[in-house]
Write an enzyme that holds these catalytic residues in place. Structure first.
Site, PDB file in Angstrom:
ATOM      1  N   TYR A 105       0.999  -1.087  -0.001  1.00 29.50           N
ATOM      2  CA  TYR A 105       0.143  -0.089   0.207  1.00 29.50           C
ATOM      3  C   TYR A 105       0.905   1.338  -0.005  1.00 29.50           C
ATOM      4  O   TYR A 105       1.952   1.213   0.693  1.00 29.50           O
ATOM      5  CB  TYR A 105      -1.049   0.155   1.327  1.00 29.50           C
ATOM      6  CG  TYR A 105      -1.996  -0.792   1.203  1.00 29.50           C
ATOM      7  CD1 TYR A 105      -3.136  -0.508   0.518  1.00 29.50           C
ATOM      8  CD2 TYR A 105      -2.030  -2.062   1.921  1.00 29.50           C
ATOM      9  CE1 TYR A 105      -4.347  -1.367   0.735  1.00 29.50           C
ATOM     10  CE2 TYR A 105      -3.124  -3.024   1.965  1.00 29.50           C
ATOM     11  CZ  TYR A 105      -4.320  -2.429   1.405  1.00 29.50           C
ATOM     12  OH  TYR A 105      -5.353  -3.302   1.539  1.00 29.50           O
ATOM     13  N   TYR A 144      -0.427  -9.818   0.767  1.00 24.27           N
ATOM     14  CA  TYR A 144       0.511  -9.100   1.643  1.00 24.27           C
ATOM     15  C   TYR A 144       0.427  -9.927   2.929  1.00 24.27           C
ATOM     16  O   TYR A 144      -0.530 -10.271   3.425  1.00 24.27           O
ATOM     17  CB  TYR A 144       0.500  -7.759   1.835  1.00 24.27           C
ATOM     18  CG  TYR A 144      -0.981  -7.253   2.060  1.00 24.27           C
ATOM     19  CD1 TYR A 144      -1.101  -7.039   3.603  1.00 24.27           C
ATOM     20  CD2 TYR A 144      -1.906  -6.744   1.132  1.00 24.27           C
ATOM     21  CE1 TYR A 144      -2.244  -6.616   4.074  1.00 24.27           C
ATOM     22  CE2 TYR A 144      -2.898  -6.251   1.772  1.00 24.27           C
ATOM     23  CZ  TYR A 144      -3.124  -6.265   3.202  1.00 24.27           C
ATOM     24  OH  TYR A 144      -4.626  -5.660   3.770  1.00 24.27           O
ATOM     25  N   ARG A 154      -2.991 -11.719   3.799  1.00 25.98           N
ATOM     26  CA  ARG A 154      -4.311 -11.483   3.435  1.00 25.98           C
ATOM     27  C   ARG A 154      -4.517 -12.105   2.002  1.00 25.98           C
ATOM     28  O   ARG A 154      -3.815 -11.969   1.196  1.00 25.98           O
ATOM     29  CB  ARG A 154      -4.392 -10.006   3.256  1.00 25.98           C
ATOM     30  CG  ARG A 154      -4.409  -9.155   4.529  1.00 25.98           C
ATOM     31  CD  ARG A 154      -5.495  -9.671   5.610  1.00 25.98           C
ATOM     32  NE  ARG A 154      -6.900 -10.009   5.087  1.00 25.98           N
ATOM     33  CZ  ARG A 154      -7.810  -9.228   4.716  1.00 25.98           C
ATOM     34  NH1 ARG A 154      -7.806  -7.961   4.650  1.00 25.98           N
ATOM     35  NH2 ARG A 154      -8.811  -9.976   4.066  1.00 25.98           N
ATOM     36  N   HIS A 157      -7.440  -8.736  -2.412  1.00 18.48           N
ATOM     37  CA  HIS A 157      -8.722  -7.940  -2.016  1.00 18.48           C
ATOM     38  C   HIS A 157      -8.662  -6.439  -2.439  1.00 18.48           C
ATOM     39  O   HIS A 157      -7.651  -6.024  -2.604  1.00 18.48           O
ATOM     40  CB  HIS A 157      -9.190  -8.203  -0.580  1.00 18.48           C
ATOM     41  CG  HIS A 157      -8.153  -7.466   0.085  1.00 18.48           C
ATOM     42  ND1 HIS A 157      -6.812  -8.042   0.758  1.00 18.48           N
ATOM     43  CD2 HIS A 157      -8.017  -6.257   1.092  1.00 18.48           C
ATOM     44  CE1 HIS A 157      -6.277  -7.275   1.607  1.00 18.48           C
ATOM     45  NE2 HIS A 157      -6.845  -6.167   1.625  1.00 18.48           N
ATOM     46  N   HIS A 159     -10.764  -3.025  -1.005  1.00 16.88           N
ATOM     47  CA  HIS A 159     -11.637  -2.422  -0.063  1.00 16.88           C
ATOM     48  C   HIS A 159     -12.574  -1.474  -0.604  1.00 16.88           C
ATOM     49  O   HIS A 159     -12.053  -0.817  -1.757  1.00 16.88           O
ATOM     50  CB  HIS A 159     -10.677  -1.420   0.791  1.00 16.88           C
ATOM     51  CG  HIS A 159      -9.761  -2.179   1.746  1.00 16.88           C
ATOM     52  ND1 HIS A 159     -10.012  -2.770   2.999  1.00 16.88           N
ATOM     53  CD2 HIS A 159      -8.574  -2.575   1.487  1.00 16.88           C
ATOM     54  CE1 HIS A 159      -8.977  -3.608   3.474  1.00 16.88           C
ATOM     55  NE2 HIS A 159      -8.146  -3.378   2.486  1.00 16.88           N
TER      56      HIS A 159
END
Ligand SMILES: [Fe+2]
Length: 235
Positions: A105, A144, A154, A157, A159
């Site tokens: 991110y 990640y 995770r 995905h 959000h």
């Protein structure tokens, strides 16, 4: 706790406290919630200016370009926002955020040892049209690691935040990808009840792909009713 304690359908939504998802222990309420009736100000007060959304905002492959194309697999993520009767919900502001193709991110607290992409911010937005439709171009996010438990990763995905006509009408959820082996180990995904969590997994649709350009995934979100999407935030 009844199935609708606090006005929430617990058959569909994840519980506030889910032991395997460790940080819920810190933020889950320890006492019954007290419903507060929405006042006129919350129902009619200023909300983010939907008219400020520009077409480029929905193209994450271009909205943060500096000196080239972002790296990774280009995808289209599209779908509809629907009410419990299957009617389209128009003028919903949809905001998305995600990791880049390497699973990183653009955020100060993300310490994952994976490269940032100078041409990818990982954030976008758009407003649903009269048929409740939305559409994003983006890059398929990478998995990640996170510190929830030993060797925790995770699943891929994206959000999602949905904002309706008032500031009180915000819903937050995550979209997953079909066939991801990490789903079986992910306490956030598994926190949503069985029979409902499957609604968080997008559907690959060849008809939605753009030949020679990007693969297509479909993710519809239902605000209420039997087929409602599990939301992290309160309905
Ligand atoms: Fe995430």
């Amino acid at each position: 706790m009844s199935d609708t304690a606090g006005g929430r359908d617990w058959q569909s939504h994840p519980p506030y406290l889910f032991a395997d998802y460790r940080s819920t222990a810190l933020r889950a309420p320890t006492r019954p919630l007290i419903p507060i009736k929405h006042c006129l100000s919350e129902m009619t007060g200023p909300v983010y200016g939907h008219e400020a959304v520009a077409p480029l905002d929905a193209d994450l492959t271009r909205n943060a370009r500096r000196n080239g194309e972002p790296l990774g697999e280009r995808i289209i993520v599209t779908g509809r926002v629907l009410d419990e009767e299957g009617r389209p919900v128009r003028d919903t502001l949809i905001e998305v955020w995600q990791a880049n193709a390497a699973g990183r991110y653009v955020h100060l607290t993300d310490r994952h040892d994976a490269p940032l992409d100078p041409n990818f911010l990982g954030a976008g937005r758009c407003v649903t049209d009269e048929k409740g439709r939305y559409r994003f171009y983006t890059i398929k996010p990478g998995a990640y690691p996170w510190a929830n438990h030993a060797n925790a990763w995770r699943p891929l995905h994206i959000h999602f935040s949905l904002l309706g006509p008032s500031i009180a009408a915000r819903l937050v959820t995550q979209m997953y990808f079909p066939g991801d082996p990490l789903l079986a180990y992910d306490p956030i995904y598994l926190g949503a009840p069985e029979g409902a969590r499957e609604r968080l997994v997008s559907r690959f649709d060849l008809a939605m792909t753009e030949p020679d350009f990007a693969l297509g995934y479909v993710f519809d979100m239902v605000l209420r009713g039997r087929g409602e999407t599990p939301f992290e935030s309160r309905v």
